[in-house]
Design an enzyme around this catalytic site. Sequence first.
Site, mmCIF file in Angstrom:
data_model
loop_
_atom_site.group_PDB
_atom_site.id
_atom_site.type_symbol
_atom_site.label_atom_id
_atom_site.label_comp_id
_atom_site.label_asym_id
_atom_site.label_seq_id
_atom_site.Cartn_x
_atom_site.Cartn_y
_atom_site.Cartn_z
ATOM 1 N N GLU A 9 0.820 -1.219 0.000
ATOM 2 C CA GLU A 9 0.000 0.000 0.000
ATOM 3 C C GLU A 9 0.851 1.265 0.000
ATOM 4 O O GLU A 9 0.558 2.234 -0.679
ATOM 5 C CB GLU A 9 -0.894 -0.041 1.244
ATOM 6 C CG GLU A 9 -1.921 1.062 1.357
ATOM 7 C CD GLU A 9 -2.830 0.824 2.541
ATOM 8 O OE1 GLU A 9 -3.302 1.817 3.108
ATOM 9 O OE2 GLU A 9 -3.076 -0.339 2.914
ATOM 10 N N GLU A 86 -9.511 -1.674 5.093
ATOM 11 C CA GLU A 86 -9.118 -0.774 4.002
ATOM 12 C C GLU A 86 -8.100 -1.450 3.097
ATOM 13 O O GLU A 86 -8.170 -1.345 1.872
ATOM 14 C CB GLU A 86 -8.545 0.527 4.585
ATOM 15 C CG GLU A 86 -9.526 1.370 5.372
ATOM 16 C CD GLU A 86 -10.709 1.836 4.541
ATOM 17 O OE1 GLU A 86 -10.512 2.206 3.367
ATOM 18 O OE2 GLU A 86 -11.845 1.820 5.072
ATOM 19 N N ARG A 301 -3.096 -1.088 13.975
ATOM 20 C CA ARG A 301 -4.567 -0.994 14.020
ATOM 21 C C ARG A 301 -5.110 -2.345 14.495
ATOM 22 O O ARG A 301 -5.231 -3.283 13.717
ATOM 23 C CB ARG A 301 -5.140 -0.611 12.654
ATOM 24 C CG ARG A 301 -4.762 0.813 12.248
ATOM 25 C CD ARG A 301 -5.449 1.251 10.962
ATOM 26 N NE ARG A 301 -5.101 2.615 10.626
ATOM 27 C CZ ARG A 301 -4.047 2.977 9.887
ATOM 28 N NH1 ARG A 301 -3.250 2.034 9.406
ATOM 29 N NH2 ARG A 301 -3.788 4.241 9.634
#
Length: 419
Positions: A9, A86, A301
């Site tokens: 990412e 995500e 996260r």
Amino acid sequence: MSKPLVIVESPAKVRTIKKYLGNAYNVAATVGHIRDLPQREMGIDVDDGFTPEYTTIPGKQAVIQALKKAAGAAEDIYLAPDPDREGEAIAWHTAEVLKKKGRRFHRVLFHELTKDGIQKAIAAPEELDRHKYEAQQARRILDRLVGYQVSPLLWRKVKGGLSAGRVQTVALRIICERERAIQAFVPQEYWSITAHLAVGEAPPFTAKLVKKGKEKLTIPDEAAAKKILAELQGRSFVVDKVQKKTVHKNPPPPFTTSKLQQEAIHRLRFTAKKTMMIAQQLYEGIDLGPGEPVGLITYMRTDSTRIADVAAAEARELILERFGQDYALERPRQFRNTKQAQDAHEAIRPTASAHTPETVAPFLNKDQQALYQLIWQRFIASQMQEALIDQVSAAIAAGPYGFAASGSSVKFPGFMALY
């Protein structure tokens, strides 16, 4: 035949991953999302099961072309965006733009950007997770439905340019309800009386008036307080009862995302956004010498307090070396997750206990060092012995009135020696 392509990412991860995978793989980055709902319209077909309409994000066409060029004729594409919802959406959208007859897509989850973590993840790829992708898609649809329907109301009633969100709108209602409760509260006057006492050579202490006879005492106004003071005048304060006990205090668990943000606000005065930005840097990799980028923490996260056994074992070795046998546990301490925890990732912890705050300090800036030290200390402390606190409480009589005093001292610091 073209090399397999690993797609991450963030461009910051490319160098770290290339270092540990060598020349057997190509590595490229999506630089975040490449597809999303259209910017200037809702992009949700409400009449057709809330079907989303995805478009290429403006400016990302060049990224997509670069990904296609990097993929070349590769038969295996390893999709390695962040291991969350995500990231799963980015993986799905990337697979859609790169799909080709005979091409295979693999999902890779890097929970820590270390040599061992990267090589193990590549060696054991997974399937793309449709459930996680649809969870992100549902959240994105809710964002759009709330935003497009509530924001115009704000423009008309409050101020132009404001926007409403799926989370902020509900949070604002809770805040408003709490504020109304605060405004509706009717304050009541109350008074308290505290005696300042001393016995022999012992340090002075305070005792609070709590009862008269056997009844709990409340002092509603100044007149009542003065009346009690007059009745106490000249009285002897006599220790009626003393209780001593030793309390066992356990260390807090390693950080989840929310607890890290709270503690960073409290201790470091970091905003939640700043905390996550710095944690991302520590996760993606820090140069610990020429050409040696190393991920210093696990994925940031998470709502889980679970830790790997090997990490607990490393912590125990460090505790034995630094603090001694009395501070080390025989078996790793595991913390119970809440019922709502997804437990997809470990708690936030250092990738190696040996990377102490002192050894990595020369390679970190001031903010990175402060946050890393917080994470490292919290994790190591979670695997240390409990603290022992001696507590003393005394009941003191002055005529019909009863006072209470309490104090504590550390009998054995345990984890408090570090955190």
